[in-house]
Design a protein around this motif. Structure first.
Motif, short mmCIF file in Angstrom:
data_model
loop_
_atom_site.label_atom_id
_atom_site.label_comp_id
_atom_site.label_asym_id
_atom_site.label_seq_id
_atom_site.Cartn_x
_atom_site.Cartn_y
_atom_site.Cartn_z
N GLN A 63 0.80 -1.54 0.48
CA GLN A 63 -0.35 0.01 -0.46
C GLN A 63 0.88 1.11 -0.10
OE1 GLN A 63 -2.12 -0.98 3.31
NE2 GLN A 63 -3.50 -2.10 2.42
N SER A 64 1.81 1.30 0.82
CA SER A 64 2.49 2.24 0.90
C SER A 64 3.78 2.88 -0.74
CB SER A 64 3.99 2.27 1.62
OG SER A 64 3.15 2.24 2.98
N LEU A 65 3.74 1.27 -1.36
CA LEU A 65 4.80 1.60 -2.53
C LEU A 65 3.69 2.31 -3.81
CD1 LEU A 65 6.27 0.72 -4.95
CD2 LEU A 65 5.48 -1.80 -5.28
N MET A 66 2.40 2.35 -3.19
CA MET A 66 2.04 2.26 -5.33
C MET A 66 0.63 3.63 -4.23
SD MET A 66 1.66 0.28 -7.16
CE MET A 66 -0.02 0.93 -7.68
N GLU A 67 1.15 4.28 -2.65
CA GLU A 67 0.68 5.93 -3.06
C GLU A 67 0.73 6.37 -3.94
OE1 GLU A 67 0.20 8.61 1.77
OE2 GLU A 67 1.51 6.59 1.29
#
Length: 293
Positions: free
Chosen positions: A58-62
Motif C-alpha cells: 500500500q505504501s509503495l502504491m500511494e
C-alpha cells in the motif's frame, strides 16, 4: 515513457528482464527485500519492501500508477488477493510468473487447458499452506477472479542458465565431475526447459502485447533424462553414476516418475518465436562443465 514495476528482478531471469526493459526505454521500479542488492544502480528506482506485507504494498502504491507490473515472487492465494486489493485501478496490466508445476506429472504433454484457473476452487492460505505447484494454481485462480486489470500467467518449465542460483543443472554436472552418484526415478521421462534469456524475452513480450490469460512458455522440444545425462557425460568426459531412487542428498532435482513437459503452441500462434531446445542445451551444459573441469 511507460512505467514498469518489477516485484523481484535482481537475480537470474528477473534481472535479465529488467535489463531488457531498460534497453527498451521503460522507466523501471524494482521492489525487493534488498537482500540481493541492486545491480542496476541509478538506472532504476529501487524500493525495499516485504512482498508479503500488505502495508508495504500500500505504501509503495500511494499516489502512483504503473503501466505494467511483473510479479515474479507471488507464491500463494493470500499474496495474490492482497495484490488485487492494492493494485486494482492503479495498473494497466499484470504479468505473473507461474509454472509448469500447475500441471500434474502424468506423462501427458501439457497444454494451457489442462489447468483452468477460471474454474478452480479457491482455498485461501499462505505459502506454507501449499505445495509450490498448488500455491501457484491458487494464485492464478485468485488473480483471474479478483483482478480488475488484464492478467497474463506465464507458465515456465525449469529455467536454465549459467547464472541459475538454484544450480539444478549444475548439480548434475558437478556430481559427474566428482564421480558421485545421482538418483533418478525414470531415466526415460522427458522434460522441457527454457533458457533464462528466452524467459526474459517472453516476459517482455507478454507485457508489451495484448495477450491475456495463461500461456505456456518453453523452448520447443523435450529431452529424456537419459539423453540429458549423456550431454553431461560428453561435456565432462566422465561417466555418470546413476542410482535409481536414492536419498535426498543424491536425488536429482529432475527425478520425476513420468514425462513432464508442455507445448507452446498457444504463444506461438499469438506471435512469439521460441528457440529449439536442442539449439542451445548442449552448449549450456558445456559452459557449466567449464566451471568444474
Amino acid at each position: 515513457m511507460a512505467t514498469v514495476l518489477v516485484l523481484g528482478g535482481t537475480r537470474f531471469f528477473g534481472q535479465k528482464l529488467v535489463e531488457r526493459l531498460l534497453a527498451e526505454g521503460y522507466q523501471v521500479t524494482i521492489a525487493t527485500r534488498g537482500k540481493s542488492g541492486n545491480p542496476f544502480g541509478g538506472k532504476v528506482e529501487h524500493v525495499v519492501i516485504d512482498r508479503t506485507n500488505a502495508s508495504d504494498l500500500q505504501s509503495l502504491m500511494e499516489n502512483r500508477t504503473f503501466d505494467i507490473v511483473y510479479d515474479n515472487i507471488c507464491y500463494s492465494p493470500n499474496e495474490a488477493k492482497v495484490f488485487c486489493d492494492v493494485f486494482n485501478g492503479k495498473i494497466g496490466k499484470l504479468v505473473f510468473t507461474s509454472t509448469l508445476s500447475t500441471y500434474e506429472i502424468d506423462g501427458a504433454v501439457k497444454v494451457e487447458e489442462d489447468f483452468d484457473p477460471h474454474n478452480y476452487a479457491i482455498r485461501m492460505g499462505d505459502t506454507a499452506d501449499f505445495t509450490y505447484g498448488e500455491g501457484k494454481r491458487q494464485a492464478e485462480a485468485v488473480f483471474f477472479k479478483y483482478a480488475e486489470f488484464p492478467v497474463v500467467a506465464v507458465r515456465f518449465p525449469i529455467v536454465m542458465g549459467t547464472d541459475d542460483y538454484t544450480e539444478r543443472l549444475h548439480f548434475h554436472v558437478k556430481r559427474v565431475v566428482q564421480e558421485e552418484p545421482i538418483g533418478f526415478v525414470n531415466m526415460e521421462a522427458e522434460m522441457s526447459f527454457i533458457h533464462a534469456d528466452e524467459a526474459a524475452r517472453f516476459l517482455l513480450w507478454a507485457g508489451e502485447t495484448e495477450v491475456e490469460g495463461p500461456f505456456n512458455a518453453t523452448a520447443t522440444g523435450a529431452i529424456t533424462l537419459r539423453t540429458l545425462m549423456e550431454l553431461v557425460e560428453k561435456a565432462t568426459g566422465k561417466r555418470a553414476k546413476i542410482a535409481l531412487l536414492g536419498d535426498d542428498e543424491i536425488r536429482s532435482p529432475y527425478a520425476i516418475p513420468a514425462s513432464w513437459y508442455m507445448k507452446n503452441d498457444k504463444a506461438t500462434a499469438a506471435g512469439f518465436q521460441f528457440s529449439q531446445l536442442d539449439s542451445w542445451l548442449e552448449n549450456l551444459v558445456q559452459d557449466i562443465a567449464k566451471q568444474y573441469t
